[in-house]
Design an enzyme around this catalytic site. Structure first.
Site, mmCIF file in Angstrom:
data_model
loop_
_atom_site.group_PDB
_atom_site.id
_atom_site.type_symbol
_atom_site.label_atom_id
_atom_site.label_comp_id
_atom_site.label_asym_id
_atom_site.label_seq_id
_atom_site.Cartn_x
_atom_site.Cartn_y
_atom_site.Cartn_z
ATOM 1 C CB SER A 119 41.047 -16.388 2.777
ATOM 2 O OG SER A 119 40.191 -15.248 1.924
ATOM 3 C CG HIS A 120 43.047 -12.955 0.885
ATOM 4 N ND1 HIS A 120 42.375 -13.201 1.909
ATOM 5 C CD2 HIS A 120 44.101 -11.939 1.264
ATOM 6 C CE1 HIS A 120 42.793 -12.376 3.058
ATOM 7 N NE2 HIS A 120 43.990 -11.727 2.660
ATOM 8 C CG ASP A 283 38.961 -15.121 -1.728
ATOM 9 O OD1 ASP A 283 37.867 -15.599 -2.117
ATOM 10 O OD2 ASP A 283 39.213 -14.716 -0.409
ATOM 11 C CG ASP A 285 38.119 -18.446 1.049
ATOM 12 O OD1 ASP A 285 38.687 -17.538 0.297
ATOM 13 O OD2 ASP A 285 37.649 -18.525 2.082
ATOM 14 C CG ASP A 287 35.666 -15.496 1.535
ATOM 15 O OD1 ASP A 287 36.488 -15.445 0.658
ATOM 16 O OD2 ASP A 287 35.763 -15.626 2.706
ATOM 17 N NE ARG A 288 39.198 -11.414 1.136
ATOM 18 C CZ ARG A 288 40.236 -10.593 1.771
ATOM 19 N NH1 ARG A 288 40.889 -9.713 0.926
ATOM 20 N NH2 ARG A 288 40.406 -10.745 2.891
ATOM 21 C CE LYS A 383 35.378 -12.191 2.647
ATOM 22 N NZ LYS A 383 35.681 -12.311 4.066
HETATM 23 C C1 VG1 Z 1 40.658 -9.191 6.155
HETATM 24 C C2 VG1 Z 1 39.694 -7.993 5.863
HETATM 25 C C3 VG1 Z 1 38.380 -8.238 6.435
HETATM 26 C C4 VG1 Z 1 37.982 -10.079 6.248
HETATM 27 C C5 VG1 Z 1 38.973 -10.915 6.405
HETATM 28 C C6 VG1 Z 1 38.507 -11.980 6.074
HETATM 29 O O1 VG1 Z 1 40.828 -9.032 7.870
HETATM 30 O O2 VG1 Z 1 40.086 -6.834 6.054
HETATM 31 O O3 VG1 Z 1 37.468 -7.481 6.063
HETATM 32 O O4 VG1 Z 1 36.678 -10.140 6.800
HETATM 33 O O5 VG1 Z 1 40.196 -10.551 6.112
HETATM 34 O O6 VG1 Z 1 38.473 -12.443 4.678
HETATM 35 P P1 VG1 Z 1 42.096 -8.444 8.478
HETATM 36 O O7 VG1 Z 1 41.893 -8.609 10.157
HETATM 37 O O8 VG1 Z 1 43.237 -8.989 7.996
HETATM 38 O O9 VG1 Z 1 41.784 -6.897 8.291
HETATM 39 V V1 VG1 Z 1 39.006 -13.898 3.902
HETATM 40 O O10 VG1 Z 1 38.280 -13.455 2.328
HETATM 41 O O11 VG1 Z 1 40.551 -13.719 4.396
HETATM 42 O O12 VG1 Z 1 38.166 -15.050 4.652
HETATM 43 CO CO CO Z 2 38.628 -15.509 1.276
#
Ligand code: VG1
Ligand code: CO
Length: 548
Positions: A119-120, A283, A285, A287-288, A383
């Protein structure tokens, strides 16, 4: 399966998926057997669920293009063939955004998909990698499913493999790998068609043609090609509207995390004298999303609430109205107030998109979002960053007002949730766990305590029972509610790859006083929480690493 080989392996500890799949340092994933074991464990679960074999099943594979993405895709193809999968659809060059994966699984009736992303988080040999399985509804596998994957990783003795070199995943078309049919599919077409079915592209094009200027920062992640096609080619935005549009294996060395810290260059551009009217970023991937106006930041909780407020009016797909709205527990309560006004239900779920799936599948909600810059709708089970940007563009085209005025009008109508999240990263995990254990032990005694200029009304763990399927998920974060309507949430991240990440979430609501500085408004509550946690003594930190 005739030419499948059984390769002996040993169980590897620690392959337990977190908030969104298994995330680890890239080098750990590159260790012999590490990825192979986890993928075989996914297939072992699929074998249990399909006792007649996987010959009739289709899966999709792709990822955000980070370092090791291609090797991982090729490994997954060989293990899938070894396990007798009938058909694998692989995104061209192995690159597919997370929301596009969700949409493709649903559109093609696939049994699921294997998605490669952290992801990010940064990419590269010394950065992060991740893998997760999405089920046939297009959403991240529920905890019951990931728990079975984890159980298999602890007792694996072999994985199945078909050796074949030169797999042509760069060109659209079909090939076979052992007995498995592989189709290389276009990464953009299905996603773009889905967006065209939701939004009024003619209207958005006309709005951009009227002189409305936008800037989209793809942060060298997966969304660059999607954004160029949608914003520049189809909606006619000026060439160069999409910046950092080339997907890079290391995201250019940056964190592809669309927030005020990591998208600082875009934020600066939106504050410059000749700033565009609207800025957005996604981000790594896809989704954000980050939403900006001229010198104006839209907090994610407000973004969800504003989209809920305007969706039926501004976006064709939601013209009939919304079934309901959901937000993750730490997300600001702004969307709840819109739902109440619309006379529709609102839901509060644990952190992680997977918890929205059952509500979406049952038709109980249409929109959902998280404070972590995630917003989405019933069109997918992830998302969707570009979807959120198109939703905002639609609202901007409909209201013909600046971003700041749309949000201020929302605050005047509903009041304002002042909101911040403070992250403390790479903490000593033992010390962080001990600090939270001490807090938990005190929770029952906190009621009535004077706190941050108010009084603690209640304090406790967030335990969730899914209203659709009855699944329970306990201890999803500690909540502290004050008598003045403000609250704090304390939880540890489930996506980090180094030590522990502590997330402190602060929310303070005012019905009428909407013009204060957010940081100043939040600080007394934040200071009181730091003192309650004995943060400095416990983990040696006061200043957060990231504030969003
Ligand atoms: C974080 C965020 C959560 C989100 C998750 C995956 O998780 O707080 O809201 O769904 O990342 O997002 P955590 O457990 O680190 O707080 V992504 O864009 O990484 O798929
Ligand atoms: Co992401």
């Amino acid at each position: 399966m005739s030419n499948a080989r059984l390769i002996p392996t040993h169980p590897i500890a620690g392959q337990k998926p977190g908030t969104s799949g298994l995330r680890k340092k890239t080098r750990e994933f590159m260790r012999p057997g590490y990825l192979e074991n986890f993928v075989q464990a996914i297939f072992n679960v699929l074998h249990e669920d399909h006792p007649g074999g996987l010959g009739g099943q289709t899966l999709i594979v792709g990822g955000d293009g980070r370092y090791f993405n291609r090797e991982a895709v090729l490994t997954i193809l060989r293990i899938a063939a070894g396990n007798g999968l009938g058909r694998m659809l692989v995104a061209q060059r192995g690159i597919l955004s997370t929301p596009a994966m969700s949409i493709e699984i649903r559109a093609r009736g696939a049994a699921g998909g294997i998605l490669l992303s952290a992801s990010h988080n940064p990419g590269g040999p010394d950065a992060d990698f991740g893998i997760k399985f999405n089920t046939s509804n297009g959403g991240p596998a529920p905890e019951s499913f990931t728990a079975r994957i984890h159980a298999h990783t602890l007792r694996l003795t072999e994985y199945r493999w078909v050796e074949q070199s030169g797999l042509p995943i760069d060109d659209l078309g079909d090939f076979t790998l052992g007995a498995m049919n592989v189709s290389v599919i276009d990464s953009l077409d299905g996603y773009v068609a889905a967006m065209q079915s939701i939004f009024d592209f003619d209207r958005l094009r006309a709005h951009l043609a009227s002189g409305f200027r936008i800037c989209f920062d793809a942060m060298n992640g997966v969304t660059g090609p999607y954004a160029r096609r949608i914003f520049e080619d189809l909606l006619g935005a000026a060439p160069g509207t999409v910046i950092r549009s080339e997907p890079l294996e290391d995201f250019g060395g940056d964190h592809p995390d669309p927030n005020l810290s990591h998208a600082a260059a875009l934020v600066a551009r939106l504050s410059a004298p000749d700033a565009p009217d609207f800025g957005a970023a996604c981000d790594g991937d896809g989704d954000r999303n980050l939403i900006l106006g001229k010198s104006f930041f839209v907090s994610p909780g407000d973004s969800l609430a504003v989209i809920a407020e305007h969706a039926a009016q501004a976006i064709p797909a939601y013209r009939a109205g919304l079934a309901g709205v959901a937000r993750s527990m730490p997300t600001s309560m702004a969307a709840d107030r819109v739902a109440a006004q619309l006379g529709i239900p609102s839901f509060e779920t644990p952190t992680g998109w997977k918890f929205f799936s059952s509500l979406l599948d049952a038709g109980r909600i249409t929109l959902c979002g998280e404070e972590s810059f995630g917003t989405g709708s019933s069109h997918a089970r992830e998302k969707d960053g570009i979807w959120a940007v198109l939703a905002w563009l639609s609202i901007l085209a409909d209201t013909r007002q600046p971003v700041s005025e749309i949000v201020n009008a929302h605050w005047r109508r509903f009041g304002r949730s002042y909101y911040q999240r403070h992250d403390y990263e790479a903490l000593d995990a033992t010390a962080a766990d001990a600090m939270l254990a001490r807090l938990r032990a005190r929770l029952d005694s906190l009621g009535g305590l004077s706190f941050a200029g108010s009084t603690i009304e209640s304090a406790g763990e967030f335990n969730y029972t899914d209203p659709v399927n009855g699944d329970t998920s306990n201890n999803q974060g500690v909540r502290i509610f004050l008598a003045d309507g403000s609250r704090a949430v304390i939880r540890l991240s489930g996506t980090g790859t180094e030590g522990a990440t502590l997330r402190l979430y602060y929310e303070s609501y005012s019905k009428d006083d909407i013009g204060q500085d957010c940081a100043a408004r939040i600080e007394p509550l934040a200071a009181a929480i730091r003192a309650l946690l004995e943060l400095e003594q416990s983990v040696g930190r006061v200043q957060p690493d990231v504030i969003t």
